[in-house]
Design an enzyme around this catalytic site. Sequence first.
Site, PDB file in Angstrom:
ATOM      1  N   SER A 535      77.232  43.149  47.393  1.00  0.00           N
ATOM      2  CA  SER A 535      77.875  42.664  46.180  1.00  0.00           C
ATOM      3  C   SER A 535      77.499  43.569  45.015  1.00  0.00           C
ATOM      4  O   SER A 535      77.773  44.759  45.065  1.00  0.00           O
ATOM      5  CB  SER A 535      77.511  41.203  45.933  1.00  0.00           C
ATOM      6  OG  SER A 535      78.388  40.628  45.018  1.00  0.00           O
ATOM      7  N   ASP A 620      87.414  38.474  51.222  1.00  0.00           N
ATOM      8  CA  ASP A 620      86.479  38.305  50.107  1.00  0.00           C
ATOM      9  C   ASP A 620      87.229  37.980  48.815  1.00  0.00           C
ATOM     10  O   ASP A 620      88.013  38.786  48.332  1.00  0.00           O
ATOM     11  CB  ASP A 620      85.683  39.604  49.936  1.00  0.00           C
ATOM     12  CG  ASP A 620      84.485  39.448  49.018  1.00  0.00           C
ATOM     13  OD1 ASP A 620      84.502  38.539  48.173  1.00  0.00           O
ATOM     14  OD2 ASP A 620      83.548  40.254  49.146  1.00  0.00           O
ATOM     15  N   HIS A 652      82.856  37.082  51.483  1.00  0.00           N
ATOM     16  CA  HIS A 652      81.812  37.756  50.710  1.00  0.00           C
ATOM     17  C   HIS A 652      80.486  37.657  51.453  1.00  0.00           C
ATOM     18  O   HIS A 652      79.649  36.811  51.182  1.00  0.00           O
ATOM     19  CB  HIS A 652      81.714  37.126  49.326  1.00  0.00           C
ATOM     20  CG  HIS A 652      80.990  37.978  48.334  1.00  0.00           C
ATOM     21  ND1 HIS A 652      81.432  39.215  47.953  1.00  0.00           N
ATOM     22  CD2 HIS A 652      79.838  37.776  47.633  1.00  0.00           C
ATOM     23  CE1 HIS A 652      80.611  39.730  47.054  1.00  0.00           C
ATOM     24  NE2 HIS A 652      79.629  38.876  46.857  1.00  0.00           N
TER      25      HIS A 652
END
Length: 681
Positions: A535, A620, A652
Site C-alpha cells: 500500500s 483492489d 487490497h
Amino acid sequence: MMKNFYPIVTFLFICSLLFSCNNETNMENNESTTLSEMTDDNQKPTLPGDPSLPTSSEDLLKLIDESKGDFKYSVEDFFRNPEKSRYKLSPDGTHFSFVGPYERRQNIFVQKIGEEKALRITSETERDIAGYFWANDNRILFIKDNGGDENFQLYAVDKDGSNAKDLTPFEDVRIQLIDQLDDIDDEIIIGMNKNNKQLFEPYRLNTTTGDLRQLAENNNPAEPIDSWMTDHDGKLRIASKVIGTNTTLLYRENEDQPFKEVLTTNFREGVSPLFFDFDNGNYVYASSNLNRDKNVIIKFDMSTGKEVGEPIFAHDEVDVTSLNFSKKRKVLTSIFYNTARRNWHFLDEERADIQKRLEKDLGAYEIFIISMNKDENKFMVRTYSDRSLGAYYFYDRKTDALEKLVEVSPWFDEIDMAEMKPVQYKSRDGLTINGYLTLPKVTNQKNLPVVINPHGGPWHRDSWGFNPEIQLLASRGYAVLQMNFRGSIGYGRDFWEKSFRQWGRTMQDDITDGVEWLVNQGIADPERIAIYGGSYGGYATLAGVTFTPDLYACAVDYVGVSNLFTFMKTIPPYWKPYLEMMYEMVGDPEADSLEMAAASPALHTDKIKTPLFVIQGANDPRVNIDESDQIVKSLRSRGVEVPYMVKYDEGHGFHNEENRFESYKAMVGFFAKHLKPDLKG
C-alpha cells in the site's frame, strides 16, 4: 467495553491505505468473484487491468525455486490459517465461538463451555469470513465482501447453524457497524451507503427478519455526515459532518430533536467522543488534541462544547485514544496506549486485580481480555509476544479457573523465532524516528542482507508483536527494519503534520536515513539492501528505487501507489467527502501538479535500475490495479523485465491462503536471487 466513534480527525482514509497481511497480532480486533461473474455481453471474461501483463505461472515458479533450501519452517507455516482463532464469548457466557478452516477458508464454529465438540455454523468456501460477533445469546452476525472489493455485507446465523440470512442484500453497498445494541436482542444499528455511494446513513436492523428502518438522512454531499454515535440506550445522539477541510461535531439531547452544531475545527485537530458519561446525559468521554499536540482523554460537555475539568489521562510521548468501561458496573476501567510496547493504565481496582491474576500465570506474554459475558465474570483471554502468536484462555472469575483453550500456532517453537527490538534513530533534520529491528538468529549479526519494510497507511504505525512476514524474512537470513517515519500516527499532531505533501520527500528521507543508520551501525551490508512494502509501503518502495536508485539491490511493491494523479482519480466513492483533506495531506492535482508529478514513480521510470517485483490484487478498491499496471508497462517498454503477480480473486492485500503462500514464496525467491543470504537453513 468501549463504544466507537470516528470523526474526521481519524477519518477512514487515514487508515484505509493500511496494508495488513494475515497477522494474528492485530488481536481480534472478503469473497471471491469468479471469472463467470466478470463477463461482457458476449460472455467473454472481462478482467480488471491489462491481463496481458502478469507474469506466467511457469516464470513465477522459476522465481519460487530460487528460495529452496533446508529450512525448519516453510512459507506455509508462517501464513497458514490457524485451526482456531478469534474466540468470542456468548453474552450469557454459556458458549464460545471461534474461527477455523473449512475447505481452506475461515468459518465460524460454536462450542458449549464444558463440552469437547464444536459445531461449524457457516460454510464459506470462496474467502475467509472477515469478521463476526454475537448479536445475542443465540444469533451470530458476520461480514464478507466479494473478491476483495470491500463492499462488506452483513449476514446472520443462529448458533446451531440454522436460520441463515443475508441482512443487507444490496449490490455494491458497504456497511458499517454503529452500535451492537447489547441490551436489545434482535436489533443493531448499522450505516450503509445504499442511497448514495459517497454517504453513509444510519439504519436500525432486525437481525432475525432483516427489517430495516432508516434513522436519519445524510443527503448533502457538500456537507456529508461521516460518523454517528449512540448513547448507552442506543439512541442516535452525536454525529460529525465534513465541510471541506473542517469538521463539525453535532449533538442532540434526544432523537426527537434536530442535530445542533457544537464545535467546528480544522481536520488537523478535534474532539473524538468515545462514549457517554453514565450519569450526565450531556457529558461524553473523548479523546482530544484540541489546543495541544498529543491526544489525551477528557470529559466533554456536548451542550456547551467545552472540556470538563482536567484531562483524565495524558502521556508525554504518544497519543492516547482508548478508554474502556464496565457496562455492568458503570465505571471507567482502563486506558490503553502504545509506546515502543503496548501499555495499560488502570482506573478501576477490580479490573487491575483481574490483570494481576492473569499475569500471575501468563506474565511472560502480553495479555488482553478480548471478550466477556454480560455478567463480566467470564473472560476470553489472548496472549502473544514478538516471537509467539500466543494462545487463547478461558477465565472464570467465580472459580478462579484459568483454562488454556488452544495455541494459535503450535507448529512454531518460539525459541526459533527472532526478537523484535525497539530502536530509535535521528532523521537528517533532527526528528526522532522510532522503529523495530529484527535480526536473524545467526552467529555474526553484522554485515547482513537487510529488508527495509515501511508500513502502509501512511497514517498508521508499526507496533511490537508477532509479524509472520518479519519472522519469515528473519528465518531466511535477513535483518528487517521497520520505521515509524514522519506521519505515523500516535506521536502527536506535529509529527503527523510533518508528513503533509511530503510523499517521496521528507517521508522518504526518513526511510533512507534508517538505511544509512543500519549501515553505520555495521548491521547492513550496503550491497545487499532490499525494500519491500504494501500500500503506502508499496509507494515508498517505488519511491525508494526511483529517487535513490543506488541504495537498494532489489525491491518488492505490494499493491502500491505509483502515480499520485491516477491514484486520486480512482479512489472509492466513500472517500470523496475527504478529497479536500487528501489534497492538503497528499497534494492538490492542480495547485501542486509539479510537486505531485515529481513524487510519482510511474512518471520517472527511466531512473529505476533496481530489480523490481510487483504484486497486485485485481479488485483492489483503494489502490487500483492501474497503479501497478503503469509501472510494469513503463519498465517493460524500456526492455526491463518486471515479475508481476496479479490475483483476480483478491483486493487490497491477499486473503486467500493459497495466494498468500504463492506470493510469499515468490517474494523470498526474489530476495534470495538478488541478495544472496548467507543462511541456508
